[in-house]
Design a protein around this motif. Sequence first.
Motif, PDB file in Angstrom:
ATOM      1  N   ALA A  59       0.824  -1.210   0.000  1.00  8.80           N
ATOM      2  CA  ALA A  59       0.000   0.000   0.000  1.00  8.80           C
ATOM      3  C   ALA A  59       0.857   1.259   0.000  1.00  8.80           C
ATOM      4  O   ALA A  59       0.378   2.332  -0.361  1.00  8.80           O
ATOM      5  CB  ALA A  59      -0.930   0.000   1.212  1.00  8.80           C
ATOM      6  N   GLY A 168      -1.182  -0.890  -4.008  1.00  4.96           N
ATOM      7  CA  GLY A 168      -2.572  -0.812  -3.594  1.00  4.96           C
ATOM      8  C   GLY A 168      -2.890  -1.690  -2.405  1.00  4.96           C
ATOM      9  O   GLY A 168      -2.027  -2.374  -1.840  1.00  4.96           O
ATOM     10  N   ASP A 169      -4.147  -1.675  -2.017  1.00 14.36           N
ATOM     11  CA  ASP A 169      -4.650  -2.458  -0.900  1.00 14.36           C
ATOM     12  C   ASP A 169      -4.506  -3.948  -1.184  1.00 14.36           C
ATOM     13  O   ASP A 169      -4.667  -4.409  -2.316  1.00 14.36           O
ATOM     14  CB  ASP A 169      -6.127  -2.113  -0.683  1.00 14.36           C
ATOM     15  CG  ASP A 169      -6.732  -2.891   0.452  1.00 14.36           C
ATOM     16  OD1 ASP A 169      -6.517  -2.506   1.612  1.00 14.36           O
ATOM     17  OD2 ASP A 169      -7.419  -3.906   0.182  1.00 14.36           O
ATOM     18  N   GLU A 202       0.335   2.492   6.819  1.00  8.55           N
ATOM     19  CA  GLU A 202      -1.092   2.138   6.780  1.00  8.55           C
ATOM     20  C   GLU A 202      -1.320   0.980   7.734  1.00  8.55           C
ATOM     21  O   GLU A 202      -0.625  -0.033   7.675  1.00  8.55           O
ATOM     22  CB  GLU A 202      -1.525   1.755   5.366  1.00  8.55           C
ATOM     23  CG  GLU A 202      -3.003   1.417   5.263  1.00  8.55           C
ATOM     24  CD  GLU A 202      -3.482   1.286   3.822  1.00  8.55           C
ATOM     25  OE1 GLU A 202      -4.268   0.372   3.533  1.00  8.55           O
ATOM     26  OE2 GLU A 202      -3.058   2.090   2.995  1.00  8.55           O
TER      27      GLU A 202
END
Length: 301
Positions: A59, A168-169, A202
């Motif tokens: 992320a 990304g996630d 994150e």
Amino acid sequence: MRLPHPIPYQGSKRNLAQLIAPCIPANIDRWYEPFAGSAAMTIWAASRGVANRYIISDALIPITELWSAIIEHPAETSARYREVWYGQSTAGIGYFNEVRSRYNDHRDPIDLLYLICRCVKNAVRFNKAGRFTQSHDKRRLGMRPEKMEAAIAETSQLLRGKTEVRAGDWLQTTADAGKNDFVYMDPPYLGTTVGRDKRYAEQLELDRLTAGLADLLTRRIRFALSYDGMTGEKTYGPPLPSELGLTRLLLHAGKSSQATLSGRSEETIESLYLSPGLAEATNEIIRREARQPSFAFARAS
């Protein structure tokens, strides 16, 4: 064989790879590592040829950009690191803070590499805004350019041409995983997601992690998850819900470096959760340890 390690994250599974290895299944098409960081397990897997393709993701976008640079442009990446590293030889005591401010303003991946190498215990710290906050280690200068160049070149040789880097996630970057694939996950522990010790760019809440694992199980995706653990009397989060039906192994990872620095001698134990499809490998580990116990493995009750 000593493997290259160009991004020296604290908590990297570099030293645990040989313990995790017996749990990895055969016949893997694509190997996913969605919380890449130092991608230590992917480097191990590529060195053993355990999969046809590798997909690493994170992320934190600068980390994914750094991985793309290491894999696709090793010479240029080494040259830029050399330039940043040697900058500290002529600059004043505030050089690290200058690079940190520059990274926080522009998110340059090579600046991030220098910060990781030079910061205290290689322990990255970010605030809520995603700004790097860790201070520099006054006892050392970080990985020397010659060593970094060799690590980058060897890593590129292992991964180039068979590795895809995604940003990304983790649920998005593993969305196309299939039954012939394997997902290795090393997300932030619950102990660094809630409370005061929020150290990563994150965090990952337990409910969201549990829901994602349930989705992988529904899709019959094989996976291994390094998650909670303990050092001395400190526990990094409770075990995952038993309803998931995962097998939990306790890996004895050796002495805690942080405890040693504080004058204590404490053992670090990390959990490895395995999806149900890996039960055969797990049982073989338990049988082997019963014959010749090394205390490297224990099955959680």
